[in-house]
Design an enzyme around this catalytic site. Sequence first.
Site, PDB file in Angstrom:
ATOM      1  N   PRO A 327       0.820  -1.208   0.000  1.00 55.47           N
ATOM      2  CA  PRO A 327       0.000   0.000   0.000  1.00 55.47           C
ATOM      3  C   PRO A 327       0.856   1.261   0.000  1.00 55.47           C
ATOM      4  O   PRO A 327       2.086   1.191  -0.040  1.00 55.47           O
ATOM      5  CB  PRO A 327      -0.785  -0.130   1.301  1.00 55.47           C
ATOM      6  CG  PRO A 327       0.190  -0.781   2.231  1.00 55.47           C
ATOM      7  CD  PRO A 327       1.049  -1.680   1.385  1.00 55.47           C
ATOM      8  N   TRP A 328       0.166   2.321   0.099  1.00 51.45           N
ATOM      9  CA  TRP A 328       0.794   3.629  -0.059  1.00 51.45           C
ATOM     10  C   TRP A 328       1.195   4.270   1.249  1.00 51.45           C
ATOM     11  O   TRP A 328       1.835   5.309   1.269  1.00 51.45           O
ATOM     12  CB  TRP A 328      -0.189   4.563  -0.779  1.00 51.45           C
ATOM     13  CG  TRP A 328      -1.589   4.441  -0.220  1.00 51.45           C
ATOM     14  CD1 TRP A 328      -2.587   3.664  -0.721  1.00 51.45           C
ATOM     15  CD2 TRP A 328      -2.106   5.051   0.963  1.00 51.45           C
ATOM     16  NE1 TRP A 328      -3.704   3.753   0.077  1.00 51.45           N
ATOM     17  CE2 TRP A 328      -3.440   4.609   1.115  1.00 51.45           C
ATOM     18  CE3 TRP A 328      -1.580   5.942   1.909  1.00 51.45           C
ATOM     19  CZ2 TRP A 328      -4.260   4.999   2.170  1.00 51.45           C
ATOM     20  CZ3 TRP A 328      -2.390   6.344   2.965  1.00 51.45           C
ATOM     21  CH2 TRP A 328      -3.721   5.867   3.076  1.00 51.45           C
ATOM     22  N   LYS A 352       4.439  -5.090  -6.644  1.00 51.70           N
ATOM     23  CA  LYS A 352       3.629  -3.999  -7.179  1.00 51.70           C
ATOM     24  C   LYS A 352       3.459  -2.934  -6.112  1.00 51.70           C
ATOM     25  O   LYS A 352       2.927  -3.167  -5.041  1.00 51.70           O
ATOM     26  CB  LYS A 352       2.241  -4.479  -7.624  1.00 51.70           C
ATOM     27  CG  LYS A 352       1.534  -3.404  -8.467  1.00 51.70           C
ATOM     28  CD  LYS A 352       0.047  -3.579  -8.570  1.00 51.70           C
ATOM     29  CE  LYS A 352      -0.719  -2.960  -7.436  1.00 51.70           C
ATOM     30  NZ  LYS A 352      -0.576  -1.502  -7.305  1.00 51.70           N
ATOM     31  N   ALA A 354       1.901   0.708  -4.664  1.00 46.79           N
ATOM     32  CA  ALA A 354       0.583   1.356  -4.742  1.00 46.79           C
ATOM     33  C   ALA A 354       0.622   2.445  -5.807  1.00 46.79           C
ATOM     34  O   ALA A 354       1.665   3.072  -6.020  1.00 46.79           O
ATOM     35  CB  ALA A 354       0.206   1.947  -3.391  1.00 46.79           C
ATOM     36  N   SER A 399      -6.146  -3.003   2.435  1.00 47.68           N
ATOM     37  CA  SER A 399      -7.462  -3.029   3.074  1.00 47.68           C
ATOM     38  C   SER A 399      -8.011  -4.452   3.130  1.00 47.68           C
ATOM     39  O   SER A 399      -7.669  -5.308   2.316  1.00 47.68           O
ATOM     40  CB  SER A 399      -8.430  -2.144   2.296  1.00 47.68           C
ATOM     41  OG  SER A 399      -8.654  -2.683   1.008  1.00 47.68           O
ATOM     42  N   LEU A 422      -3.662  -6.838   6.994  1.00 51.27           N
ATOM     43  CA  LEU A 422      -4.801  -5.981   6.672  1.00 51.27           C
ATOM     44  C   LEU A 422      -5.028  -4.935   7.753  1.00 51.27           C
ATOM     45  O   LEU A 422      -4.165  -4.675   8.564  1.00 51.27           O
ATOM     46  CB  LEU A 422      -6.042  -6.859   6.474  1.00 51.27           C
ATOM     47  CG  LEU A 422      -5.851  -7.996   5.465  1.00 51.27           C
ATOM     48  CD1 LEU A 422      -7.087  -8.867   5.373  1.00 51.27           C
ATOM     49  CD2 LEU A 422      -5.492  -7.441   4.087  1.00 51.27           C
ATOM     50  N   CYS A 455      -1.988   1.085   9.729  1.00 59.70           N
ATOM     51  CA  CYS A 455      -2.860  -0.066   9.928  1.00 59.70           C
ATOM     52  C   CYS A 455      -3.043  -0.354  11.408  1.00 59.70           C
ATOM     53  O   CYS A 455      -4.081  -0.833  11.828  1.00 59.70           O
ATOM     54  CB  CYS A 455      -2.295  -1.286   9.212  1.00 59.70           C
ATOM     55  SG  CYS A 455      -0.565  -1.583   9.587  1.00 59.70           S
ATOM     56  N   GLU A 504     -12.005  12.848   1.612  1.00 59.04           N
ATOM     57  CA  GLU A 504     -13.471  12.962   1.703  1.00 59.04           C
ATOM     58  C   GLU A 504     -14.043  11.923   2.662  1.00 59.04           C
ATOM     59  O   GLU A 504     -14.975  12.192   3.410  1.00 59.04           O
ATOM     60  CB  GLU A 504     -14.114  12.775   0.319  1.00 59.04           C
ATOM     61  CG  GLU A 504     -13.752  13.846  -0.710  1.00 59.04           C
ATOM     62  CD  GLU A 504     -14.263  15.237  -0.325  1.00 59.04           C
ATOM     63  OE1 GLU A 504     -15.120  15.333   0.585  1.00 59.04           O
ATOM     64  OE2 GLU A 504     -13.777  16.220  -0.927  1.00 59.04           O
ATOM     65  N   GLU A 552     -11.941   1.221   9.037  1.00 56.25           N
ATOM     66  CA  GLU A 552     -10.949   2.124   9.620  1.00 56.25           C
ATOM     67  C   GLU A 552     -11.181   3.557   9.150  1.00 56.25           C
ATOM     68  O   GLU A 552     -11.394   3.776   7.961  1.00 56.25           O
ATOM     69  CB  GLU A 552      -9.551   1.729   9.160  1.00 56.25           C
ATOM     70  CG  GLU A 552      -9.064   0.390   9.607  1.00 56.25           C
ATOM     71  CD  GLU A 552      -7.795   0.042   8.847  1.00 56.25           C
ATOM     72  OE1 GLU A 552      -6.711   0.282   9.389  1.00 56.25           O
ATOM     73  OE2 GLU A 552      -7.885  -0.449   7.708  1.00 56.25           O
ATOM     74  N   PHE A 554      -8.758   5.778   9.301  1.00 60.27           N
ATOM     75  CA  PHE A 554      -7.485   5.972   8.607  1.00 60.27           C
ATOM     76  C   PHE A 554      -7.178   7.451   8.411  1.00 60.27           C
ATOM     77  O   PHE A 554      -6.750   7.886   7.343  1.00 60.27           O
ATOM     78  CB  PHE A 554      -7.502   5.240   7.259  1.00 60.27           C
ATOM     79  CG  PHE A 554      -6.281   4.371   7.047  1.00 60.27           C
ATOM     80  CD1 PHE A 554      -6.003   3.331   7.923  1.00 60.27           C
ATOM     81  CD2 PHE A 554      -5.423   4.580   5.980  1.00 60.27           C
ATOM     82  CE1 PHE A 554      -4.892   2.510   7.744  1.00 60.27           C
ATOM     83  CE2 PHE A 554      -4.299   3.772   5.786  1.00 60.27           C
ATOM     84  CZ  PHE A 554      -4.039   2.737   6.669  1.00 60.27           C
TER      85      PHE A 554
HETATM   86  P1  NAI Z   1      -6.159  -1.102  -1.097  1.00 57.59           P
HETATM   87  O1  NAI Z   1      -6.072  -2.283  -0.216  1.00 57.59           O
HETATM   88  O2  NAI Z   1      -7.234  -1.107  -2.130  1.00 57.59           O
HETATM   89  O3  NAI Z   1      -4.721  -0.870  -1.794  1.00 57.59           O
HETATM   90  C1  NAI Z   1      -3.528  -1.536  -1.387  1.00 57.59           C
HETATM   91  C2  NAI Z   1      -2.811  -2.144  -2.573  1.00 57.59           C
HETATM   92  O4  NAI Z   1      -3.674  -3.090  -3.210  1.00 57.59           O
HETATM   93  C3  NAI Z   1      -2.432  -1.140  -3.651  1.00 57.59           C
HETATM   94  O5  NAI Z   1      -1.184  -1.510  -4.194  1.00 57.59           O
HETATM   95  C4  NAI Z   1      -3.514  -1.313  -4.698  1.00 57.59           C
HETATM   96  O6  NAI Z   1      -3.095  -0.958  -5.986  1.00 57.59           O
HETATM   97  C5  NAI Z   1      -3.773  -2.807  -4.611  1.00 57.59           C
HETATM   98  N1  NAI Z   1      -5.092  -3.218  -5.113  1.00 57.59           N
HETATM   99  C6  NAI Z   1      -6.267  -2.546  -5.075  1.00 57.59           C
HETATM  100  N2  NAI Z   1      -7.250  -3.257  -5.674  1.00 57.59           N
HETATM  101  C7  NAI Z   1      -6.699  -4.423  -6.080  1.00 57.59           C
HETATM  102  C8  NAI Z   1      -7.193  -5.579  -6.774  1.00 57.59           C
HETATM  103  N3  NAI Z   1      -8.462  -5.679  -7.166  1.00 57.59           N
HETATM  104  N4  NAI Z   1      -6.328  -6.596  -7.035  1.00 57.59           N
HETATM  105  C9  NAI Z   1      -5.044  -6.511  -6.647  1.00 57.59           C
HETATM  106  N5  NAI Z   1      -4.518  -5.449  -6.019  1.00 57.59           N
HETATM  107  C10 NAI Z   1      -5.328  -4.406  -5.724  1.00 57.59           C
HETATM  108  O7  NAI Z   1      -6.310   0.154  -0.136  1.00 57.59           O
HETATM  109  P2  NAI Z   1      -6.791   1.628  -0.526  1.00 57.59           P
HETATM  110  O8  NAI Z   1      -7.972   1.572  -1.464  1.00 57.59           O
HETATM  111  O9  NAI Z   1      -5.611   2.383  -0.954  1.00 57.59           O
HETATM  112  O10 NAI Z   1      -7.278   2.178   0.881  1.00 57.59           O
HETATM  113  C11 NAI Z   1      -8.585   1.879   1.396  1.00 57.59           C
HETATM  114  C12 NAI Z   1      -8.541   1.733   2.897  1.00 57.59           C
HETATM  115  O11 NAI Z   1      -7.758   0.585   3.209  1.00 57.59           O
HETATM  116  C13 NAI Z   1      -7.861   2.841   3.661  1.00 57.59           C
HETATM  117  O12 NAI Z   1      -8.700   3.936   3.896  1.00 57.59           O
HETATM  118  C14 NAI Z   1      -7.461   2.122   4.908  1.00 57.59           C
HETATM  119  O13 NAI Z   1      -8.560   2.046   5.784  1.00 57.59           O
HETATM  120  C15 NAI Z   1      -7.101   0.741   4.442  1.00 57.59           C
HETATM  121  N6  NAI Z   1      -5.628   0.553   4.256  1.00 57.59           N
HETATM  122  C16 NAI Z   1      -4.941  -0.201   5.139  1.00 57.59           C
HETATM  123  C17 NAI Z   1      -3.570  -0.328   5.019  1.00 57.59           C
HETATM  124  C18 NAI Z   1      -2.779  -1.132   5.976  1.00 57.59           C
HETATM  125  O14 NAI Z   1      -1.639  -0.805   6.240  1.00 57.59           O
HETATM  126  N7  NAI Z   1      -3.294  -2.221   6.507  1.00 57.59           N
HETATM  127  C19 NAI Z   1      -2.825   0.334   3.962  1.00 57.59           C
HETATM  128  C20 NAI Z   1      -3.648   1.030   3.020  1.00 57.59           C
HETATM  129  C21 NAI Z   1      -4.989   1.136   3.194  1.00 57.59           C
HETATM  130 MG    MG Z   2      -8.822   0.210  -2.839  1.00 56.46          MG
END
Ligand code: NAI
Ligand code: MG
Length: 654
Positions: A327-328, A352, A354, A399, A422, A455, A504, A552, A554
């Site tokens: 993630p980012w 990969k 973010a 997530s 997660l 997280c 938002e 979360e 976040f």
């Molecule tokens: P995300 O889980 O969607 O993104 C994380 C990674 O997964 C990125 O590299 C993204 O490109 C990839 N990804 C997204 N959709 C995918 C798919 N269908 N198949 C494969 N890879 C995919 O998280 P997002 O949308 O950036 O954030 C949403 C929420 O998730 C945040 O508001 C937060 O609550 C939570 N989050 C938790 C994290 C943690 O450290 N556990 C880190 C980032 C977000």
């Molecule tokens: Mg996402």
Amino acid sequence: MSGHGREKDKIRGLTVPAEGPHQVQTLQEGIGFVGQIIPWNFLLLMYAWKIGPALACGNTVVLKTAEQTPLSALYVSKVELVHFQGALEHKEIGLPCSVRRGELGIGIRVLVTEAQVAFTGSTKTGEAILQSAAMSNLKPVTLELGGKSPFIVCEDANVDEAVEMAHFALFFNQGQCCASGSRTFVHESVYDEFVEKAKARALRRTVGDPFKAGIEQGPQIDSKQFEKIMRYIRSGVESGATLESGGERFGKERSRVMWRFADLLEDHNDQIAALETWDNGKPYEQAAKVEVQSWADKIHGLTIPADGLHHVQTLHEPIGVAGQIIPWNFPLLMYAWKVGPALACGNTVILKTAEQTPLSALHAGLPPGVLNVVSGYGPTAGAALASHMDVNKLAFTGSTETGKIVIQLAEKSNLKPVTLELGGKSPFIVCEDANVDEAVELAHFSLFFNQGQCCCAGSHTYVHERIYDEFVEKAKARALKRVVGDPFKAGTEQGPQIDSEKFEKILRYIRSGVDNGATLETGGERFGTGGYFIKPTVFSNVQDDMLKAQDEIFGPVQSILKFKDLDEVIRRANASNCGLAAGVFTQNIDTANTLTRALRVGTVWINCFDVFDAAIPFGGYKMSGNGREKGIYCLQNYLQVKAVVSPLKNPAWL
Ligand code: NAI
Ligand code: MG
């Protein structure tokens, strides 16, 4: 008592020599309710392989036998069902009655509420089970599926011995073995001789009544057998065994009851063997060799003292191509946590980044092709990695929602194992004896660090009622002092949120907090007029259900909840699908120890927070993830174990 490994009371954690003035230890705890599904081809063996380690580790087990073969597992589980010919006498097995259950039934319905599933059976059913696990609570699943094992006869082989062994490798157990040597490859120079002799050996095989001495092969599992068994199944379903908790026992006591269990299994070996033959038709002489072994030789054993004249060793090998999606929120940290162990174990990596943060994940100094960094979007690049047939393992951080997607992509493609890290909703618990000023500062840090985008952020600040008002007052003052602004400027504590979508979303959560009656102490709106800055926000008088419904936040939003006593705060903190981390603030060692043991989370920080070290394992209980990153624990994510077996020819010297 001989022949058993005595390890049940020796499951141990480690004390980790991390840098800095911190005491770090790990606890190895039971996962909870474990669902286990076994096939019909090696009933008692499968039963023992499954329940032994699960019970030794303190779990409660629900085991579903194959519909064709319920008898022996039910008997040893002492579900009082089996009374054929009045010949069987029931003795008390000695395990608490709710700790293990034999369950009858067809299919996978029973699995949806279990915390962990272990399955042995066909690859197709394995896929179905993985998907129901992913769609329910992301329970970790272990699979032992089918094989098409090659048996290779080289040109210099002793043909007679090779024929006998190949015959055994295939025909043993009526050919119903997951590891059966089903593809016999023979070098051309000995091929004709081999075929001739294999044919002769097959003609000599004795087939018939499996109770008779000397019989090598009984009947296959067939539909008649099945009908007979169905009668037992129906009576089992009617008697309706119910599930209670009770697996949490101290090592010593657990060890004692398990030894008793093992003794009784040995004492009843003959009855059990008879049941196996009734059930399955396998030769009585081969049925039910009760054997209890320790876990230690399976985790660390490189040379394994197996029974008989065989030399057995394991090789720990890399898995192959490891796909990693990060993630980012901590681009470089996540990169390091992922890439380090994967490469250390000899894998090739495709990582990969973010879409928001592709820049920092550069690489240098490695042989070309070993580490490959791909920038791209989730649903395209990320999904391609998760579903690629040549990627052998997937590690994901992000997530919970996306975690569920990638695990399903992995299953639908090549069943690659997936580790997940997660989200969390981590409690930060401030007890009544805490130094309030220190607790305020630490709670502030635990939530607001990294713009609240962690997280493991301490998003649920539980404060004892006796110091609640003072704490809220000081937490508000601290938030007001927080320096928000240009992240390049020295002294800035808080920069902008990652993007407009998350910005938002955080503002929406803040509005819903106000609408639901929480008290907004400070913040609650955007900071300045440009960029995605949010004022440090503190809510008091927050009720559990306000936070429960949402995922979360976040973001820089602290929610302060009030509690009265330890039992209550433990219950509330554990009433969550997440279990990543917790903070505990107290001067009292007994309180600290109680909370450490009671909280169902992967990390407990006592009087500190966010202490990370390469030696300290990190990962989640419950839906916060599978597997551990960092420390020695992460290595098993990137290694697979190969068992190597060869005969010993000169036993006199051993
Ligand atoms: P995300 O889980 O969607 O993104 C994380 C990674 O997964 C990125 O590299 C993204 O490109 C990839 N990804 C997204 N959709 C995918 C798919 N269908 N198949 C494969 N890879 C995919 O998280 P997002 O949308 O950036 O954030 C949403 C929420 O998730 C945040 O508001 C937060 O609550 C939570 N989050 C938790 C994290 C943690 O450290 N556990 C880190 C980032 C977000
Ligand atoms: Mg996402």
